[in-house]
Design a protein around this motif. Sequence first.
Motif, short mmCIF file in Angstrom:
data_model
loop_
_atom_site.label_atom_id
_atom_site.label_comp_id
_atom_site.label_asym_id
_atom_site.label_seq_id
_atom_site.Cartn_x
_atom_site.Cartn_y
_atom_site.Cartn_z
N CYS A 85 -14.39 15.96 21.87
CA CYS A 85 -15.63 16.44 21.26
C CYS A 85 -16.75 15.46 21.57
CB CYS A 85 -15.46 16.57 19.75
SG CYS A 85 -14.06 17.60 19.29
N ARG A 86 -17.64 15.85 22.40
CA ARG A 86 -18.69 14.93 22.83
C ARG A 86 -19.96 15.12 22.01
NH1 ARG A 86 -16.96 11.56 26.76
NH2 ARG A 86 -15.22 12.41 27.95
N THR A 87 -20.00 16.15 21.21
CA THR A 87 -21.18 16.39 20.39
C THR A 87 -20.77 16.32 18.93
OG1 THR A 87 -20.77 18.76 20.48
CG2 THR A 87 -22.30 17.86 22.09
N GLY A 88 -21.79 16.18 18.07
CA GLY A 88 -21.49 16.11 16.64
C GLY A 88 -21.04 14.74 16.23
N ASP A 89 -20.58 14.62 14.99
CA ASP A 89 -20.15 13.34 14.46
C ASP A 89 -18.89 12.88 15.18
OD1 ASP A 89 -22.17 13.12 12.64
OD2 ASP A 89 -21.05 14.10 11.03
N PRO A 90 -18.87 11.61 15.60
CA PRO A 90 -17.63 11.09 16.17
C PRO A 90 -16.52 11.14 15.13
CG PRO A 90 -19.44 9.50 16.39
CD PRO A 90 -19.92 10.59 15.51
N HIS A 91 -15.37 11.53 15.54
CA HIS A 91 -14.25 11.57 14.59
C HIS A 91 -13.00 11.05 15.27
CE1 HIS A 91 -12.37 15.24 16.34
NE2 HIS A 91 -13.58 15.40 16.79
N ALA A 92 -12.05 10.68 14.45
CA ALA A 92 -10.82 10.09 14.98
C ALA A 92 -9.80 11.18 15.27
CB ALA A 92 -10.26 9.09 13.98
N LEU A 93 -8.91 10.86 16.17
CA LEU A 93 -7.76 11.74 16.42
C LEU A 93 -6.72 11.54 15.32
CD1 LEU A 93 -7.39 11.06 20.25
CD2 LEU A 93 -8.44 13.05 19.17
N ASP A 94 -5.92 12.54 15.12
CA ASP A 94 -4.81 12.46 14.16
C ASP A 94 -3.49 12.41 14.90
OD1 ASP A 94 -6.46 12.68 11.91
OD2 ASP A 94 -6.49 14.85 12.08
N VAL A 95 -2.50 11.81 14.25
CA VAL A 95 -1.15 11.80 14.80
C VAL A 95 -0.40 13.03 14.27
CG1 VAL A 95 1.06 10.59 14.86
CG2 VAL A 95 -1.07 9.29 14.97
N GLU A 96 0.19 13.76 15.19
CA GLU A 96 1.06 14.88 14.81
C GLU A 96 2.35 14.80 15.62
OE1 GLU A 96 -0.63 18.74 15.01
OE2 GLU A 96 -2.11 18.32 13.48
N PRO A 97 3.48 15.05 15.03
CA PRO A 97 3.68 15.23 13.59
C PRO A 97 3.50 13.91 12.84
CG PRO A 97 5.79 15.11 14.69
CD PRO A 97 4.74 15.08 15.78
N GLU A 98 3.10 13.99 11.57
CA GLU A 98 2.95 12.78 10.78
C GLU A 98 4.29 12.07 10.61
OE1 GLU A 98 0.84 13.15 7.09
OE2 GLU A 98 -0.62 14.51 7.98
N LEU A 99 5.33 12.85 10.50
CA LEU A 99 6.67 12.29 10.34
C LEU A 99 7.62 13.09 11.21
CD1 LEU A 99 8.36 10.19 8.77
CD2 LEU A 99 8.76 11.94 7.04
N GLY A 100 7.75 12.63 12.47
CA GLY A 100 8.62 13.34 13.38
C GLY A 100 8.67 12.62 14.71
N PRO A 101 9.55 13.09 15.60
CA PRO A 101 9.65 12.46 16.92
C PRO A 101 8.54 12.93 17.84
CG PRO A 101 11.22 14.25 16.73
CD PRO A 101 10.51 14.17 15.41
N ASP A 102 8.38 12.23 18.95
CA ASP A 102 7.45 12.64 20.00
C ASP A 102 6.01 12.82 19.48
OD1 ASP A 102 6.65 13.37 22.56
OD2 ASP A 102 7.10 15.48 22.25
N PRO A 103 5.45 11.77 18.87
CA PRO A 103 4.12 11.92 18.27
C PRO A 103 3.01 12.03 19.31
CG PRO A 103 4.81 9.63 18.19
CD PRO A 103 5.98 10.41 18.71
N HIS A 104 2.01 12.81 18.98
CA HIS A 104 0.84 13.01 19.84
C HIS A 104 -0.44 12.74 19.07
CE1 HIS A 104 3.66 15.00 22.48
NE2 HIS A 104 2.72 15.11 23.39
N TRP A 105 -1.47 12.35 19.80
CA TRP A 105 -2.82 12.31 19.24
C TRP A 105 -3.42 13.70 19.37
CZ3 TRP A 105 -3.84 8.29 16.44
CH2 TRP A 105 -3.34 7.02 16.78
N VAL A 106 -3.93 14.18 18.26
CA VAL A 106 -4.43 15.55 18.23
C VAL A 106 -5.86 15.55 17.68
CG1 VAL A 106 -4.11 17.80 17.09
CG2 VAL A 106 -2.13 16.52 17.91
N CYS A 107 -6.72 16.36 18.31
CA CYS A 107 -8.04 16.61 17.73
C CYS A 107 -7.90 17.80 16.80
CB CYS A 107 -9.06 16.92 18.81
SG CYS A 107 -10.60 17.55 18.11
N HIS A 108 -8.07 17.54 15.50
CA HIS A 108 -7.88 18.62 14.53
C HIS A 108 -9.06 19.58 14.55
CE1 HIS A 108 -10.74 16.90 11.64
NE2 HIS A 108 -10.32 15.75 12.11
N LYS A 109 -10.19 19.12 15.10
CA LYS A 109 -11.40 19.93 15.09
C LYS A 109 -11.27 21.14 16.02
CE LYS A 109 -16.21 18.66 14.30
NZ LYS A 109 -17.22 17.60 14.55
N VAL A 110 -10.84 20.88 17.24
CA VAL A 110 -10.66 21.99 18.18
C VAL A 110 -9.19 22.33 18.37
CG1 VAL A 110 -12.83 21.65 19.39
CG2 VAL A 110 -10.82 20.43 20.18
N GLY A 111 -8.31 21.55 17.70
CA GLY A 111 -6.89 21.89 17.72
C GLY A 111 -6.22 21.71 19.05
#
Length: 130
Positions: A85-111
């Motif tokens: 997301c290059r526009t709007g407020d800068p926001h952090a990525l989330d880790v998904e799954p929060e409790l699981g194997p093979d974690p990824h950084w996810v942008c929750h805004k655009v999914g």
Amino acid sequence: MGVMELIGPLEQALHAARALVLADLVAGEVAEADVVSLVEDSVAERRWWVEQWPDGATFVAGLIAQDVQDALLDRYGRWPLCPVCRTGDPHALDVEPELGPDPHWVCHKVGVKVAAVGSLGSATGGMSSS
Ligand SMILES: [Zn+2]
């Protein structure tokens, strides 16, 4: 009692998790000495946690990433910033799954999945701050 056999894979999982999170910190150019010590603190806490629950060994990378993210929020602000997301407020990525194997950084805004934990550098091409 097989204690040594148990310690081996757990330490390996912790070591791998530590390396992944450090790689992402390096990619975000925030891997300074005090930040690295935040990672060490988290690894120490998660070592205790995973000793209580060895089945959670594959979860520690995602957990340590979230611990470091929380700790950085207090000291430095949001990390890692979303490179999608290059526009709007800068926001952090989330880790998904929060409790699981093979974690990824996810942008929750655009999914979207941005990168696996540990691969942020290749996803962002190195975050330039200029
Ligand atoms: Zn985003």
